[in-house]
Design a protein around this motif. Structure first.
Motif, PDB file in Angstrom:
ATOM      1  N   GLY A 180       0.775  -1.236   0.000  1.00  0.00           N
ATOM      2  CA  GLY A 180       0.000   0.000   0.000  1.00  0.00           C
ATOM      3  C   GLY A 180       0.805   1.285   0.000  1.00  0.00           C
ATOM      4  O   GLY A 180       0.694   2.108  -0.925  1.00  0.00           O
ATOM      5  N   PRO A 181       1.650   1.525   1.009  1.00  0.00           N
ATOM      6  CA  PRO A 181       2.412   2.781   1.046  1.00  0.00           C
ATOM      7  C   PRO A 181       3.363   2.944  -0.139  1.00  0.00           C
ATOM      8  O   PRO A 181       3.636   4.071  -0.562  1.00  0.00           O
ATOM      9  CB  PRO A 181       3.188   2.672   2.361  1.00  0.00           C
ATOM     10  CG  PRO A 181       2.434   1.683   3.180  1.00  0.00           C
ATOM     11  CD  PRO A 181       1.864   0.706   2.212  1.00  0.00           C
ATOM     12  N   TYR A 182       3.849   1.839  -0.673  1.00  0.00           N
ATOM     13  CA  TYR A 182       4.804   1.896  -1.785  1.00  0.00           C
ATOM     14  C   TYR A 182       4.107   2.142  -3.120  1.00  0.00           C
ATOM     15  O   TYR A 182       4.757   2.497  -4.102  1.00  0.00           O
ATOM     16  CB  TYR A 182       5.610   0.595  -1.852  1.00  0.00           C
ATOM     17  CG  TYR A 182       6.486   0.373  -0.653  1.00  0.00           C
ATOM     18  CD1 TYR A 182       7.811   0.789  -0.652  1.00  0.00           C
ATOM     19  CD2 TYR A 182       5.973  -0.226   0.494  1.00  0.00           C
ATOM     20  CE1 TYR A 182       8.611   0.602   0.464  1.00  0.00           C
ATOM     21  CE2 TYR A 182       6.770  -0.414   1.615  1.00  0.00           C
ATOM     22  CZ  TYR A 182       8.089   0.008   1.598  1.00  0.00           C
ATOM     23  OH  TYR A 182       8.882  -0.161   2.708  1.00  0.00           O
ATOM     24  N   LEU A 183       2.797   1.946  -3.155  1.00  0.00           N
ATOM     25  CA  LEU A 183       2.030   2.130  -4.390  1.00  0.00           C
ATOM     26  C   LEU A 183       1.591   3.572  -4.587  1.00  0.00           C
ATOM     27  O   LEU A 183       1.322   3.987  -5.719  1.00  0.00           O
ATOM     28  CB  LEU A 183       0.805   1.203  -4.358  1.00  0.00           C
ATOM     29  CG  LEU A 183      -0.145   1.208  -5.557  1.00  0.00           C
ATOM     30  CD1 LEU A 183       0.589   0.795  -6.833  1.00  0.00           C
ATOM     31  CD2 LEU A 183      -1.331   0.284  -5.299  1.00  0.00           C
ATOM     32  N   ILE A 184       1.529   4.347  -3.509  1.00  0.00           N
ATOM     33  CA  ILE A 184       0.972   5.702  -3.575  1.00  0.00           C
ATOM     34  C   ILE A 184       1.728   6.567  -4.572  1.00  0.00           C
ATOM     35  O   ILE A 184       1.138   7.156  -5.484  1.00  0.00           O
ATOM     36  CB  ILE A 184       0.987   6.353  -2.178  1.00  0.00           C
ATOM     37  CG1 ILE A 184       0.083   5.589  -1.223  1.00  0.00           C
ATOM     38  CG2 ILE A 184       0.563   7.814  -2.266  1.00  0.00           C
ATOM     39  CD1 ILE A 184       0.167   6.083   0.214  1.00  0.00           C
ATOM     40  N   ALA A 185       3.045   6.670  -4.388  1.00  0.00           N
ATOM     41  CA  ALA A 185       3.831   7.582  -5.221  1.00  0.00           C
ATOM     42  C   ALA A 185       3.822   7.188  -6.698  1.00  0.00           C
ATOM     43  O   ALA A 185       3.494   8.018  -7.558  1.00  0.00           O
ATOM     44  CB  ALA A 185       5.263   7.670  -4.695  1.00  0.00           C
ATOM     45  N   PRO A 186       4.181   5.941  -7.068  1.00  0.00           N
ATOM     46  CA  PRO A 186       4.199   5.616  -8.504  1.00  0.00           C
ATOM     47  C   PRO A 186       2.822   5.699  -9.159  1.00  0.00           C
ATOM     48  O   PRO A 186       2.710   6.139 -10.314  1.00  0.00           O
ATOM     49  CB  PRO A 186       4.748   4.187  -8.541  1.00  0.00           C
ATOM     50  CG  PRO A 186       4.578   3.652  -7.169  1.00  0.00           C
ATOM     51  CD  PRO A 186       4.667   4.817  -6.255  1.00  0.00           C
ATOM     52  N   ALA A 187       1.757   5.305  -8.455  1.00  0.00           N
ATOM     53  CA  ALA A 187       0.418   5.359  -9.046  1.00  0.00           C
ATOM     54  C   ALA A 187      -0.018   6.800  -9.272  1.00  0.00           C
ATOM     55  O   ALA A 187      -0.584   7.132 -10.331  1.00  0.00           O
ATOM     56  CB  ALA A 187      -0.591   4.634  -8.151  1.00  0.00           C
ATOM     57  N   CYS A 188       0.221   7.670  -8.300  1.00  0.00           N
ATOM     58  CA  CYS A 188      -0.158   9.083  -8.460  1.00  0.00           C
ATOM     59  C   CYS A 188       0.661   9.756  -9.552  1.00  0.00           C
ATOM     60  O   CYS A 188       0.126  10.547 -10.347  1.00  0.00           O
ATOM     61  CB  CYS A 188       0.012   9.823  -7.130  1.00  0.00           C
ATOM     62  SG  CYS A 188      -1.187   9.359  -5.868  1.00  0.00           S
TER      63      CYS A 188
END
Length: 316
Positions: A180-188
């Motif tokens: 979850g926390p690692y997905l925030i930056a690349p997805a945004c």
């Protein structure tokens, strides 16, 4: 239409893989040197030739292309030299992470485009409408790697707000439980870097729908602004957006390539870069072929969706 497009997809994929093998053959990277690493200089010319023959590197590039297709049609995707495992295993390990990143990024993109486009339609040529136009033009003029590197610098290195590398803590295998926390930056970053055209298309479609006869009639009937936006303007505005997303799916794939590379995301796009540098023919060819198929089928799916959404369309 569907049959014709599927035939075109097949021939395009065939041609793309042919071009990939040809371009990789003239690239400055030596696949044998990459395979042997620092031990490359310790081998004699005869030993290097023997190793190349054992790996199938002694064939001309078009021979390797035919050999690859022959085995692909038999269900054998080949062996990846850089990952030291079958290409099928590499795909199984990495494809879910690329799909996860692309799906979340696309969902954020669609949500932003729809919300901002509908808000701008409330007061055409007003402050919000002008701001949406400025944002769309600014994003279109800015390379996607700027957003990726800027996010790493500001939110990762300066604020330490979110993790900015990989898909799991160091020393742990990535899983859905901790991604979850690692997905925030690349997805945004993926969503924002590809937002410009969907946003501007949604804005223009919402603006046109707002000026349509159906919406004028709804206003005369005394419907609230909220009902007009949700029941009239939104459905009419979605059709161009759906078509545009399918047509520009290739840009989303390219955006994912940059994002995965910057954020060290364990997906297929990152593997594409590594396979290109190592001239890993089987892995590079399959990823490229699969990407071509996905882009062309995405375009076909958008056309089919357009026909289903708008009954006035009978042929595409």
């Amino acid at each position: 239409m569907i049959g014709t497009r599927l035939v075109i997809t097949a021939f395009t994929t065939f041609g793309v893989t042919f071009a990939i093998f040809g371009l990789a053959a003239v690239s400055p990277f030596d696949p044998l040197a990459h395979h042997l690493g620092s031990d490359y200089g310790s081998y004699t010319d005869a030993e290097l030739a023997e190793i190349a023959a054992s790996l199938g590197m002694d064939r001309p590039w078009w021979g390797q292309w035919l050999y690859w297709w022959q085995h692909l049609l038999q269900g054998d995707l080949g062996w990846s030299r850089i990952y030291h495992k079958p290409v099928a295993d590499v795909i199984v390990e990495r494809l879910p992470w690329t799909l996860l990143l692309s799906a979340v990024g696309l969902a954020i993109l669609m949500l932003l485009a729809v919300v901002l486009g509908i808000l701008s339609a409330r007061h055409p040529h007003g402050l919000v409408d002008r701001c949406v136009t400025a944002v769309g033009v600014f994003i279109a003029a800015t390379p996607s790697y700027v957003y990726a590197l800027g996010t790493v610098l500001f939110f990762g290195l300066l604020l330490h707000a979110i993790p900015i590398g990989g898909a799991a803590p160091i020393g742990r295998e990535p899983s859905l439980a901790n991604v979850g926390p690692y997905l925030i930056a690349p997805a945004c970053v993926l969503a924002i870097s590809q937002l410009s055209w969907p946003l501007l298309a949604m804005q223009q479609a919402a603006r046109d729908a707002s000026a349509s006869e159906a919406v004028r009639t709804a206003r005369l009937r005394g419907l609230s602004q909220r009902k007009i936006l949700l029941r009239h303007i939104l459905p009419m505005s979605l059709m161009p957006l759906v078509t545009l997303i399918g047509a520009r799916l290739s840009e989303l794939v390219v955006g994912a390539l940059i994002v995965e590379t910057v954020f060290s995301w364990p997906g297929l796009a990152f593997a594409t870069v590594e396979s290109a540098i190592a001239v890993d023919f089987p892995l590079l060819a399959f990823i490229t072929a699969a990407t071509t198929v996905v882009v062309m089928l995405g375009s076909l799916a958008s056309d089919i969706a357009y026909v289903l959404i708008d009954p006035r369309v009978t042929d595409v």
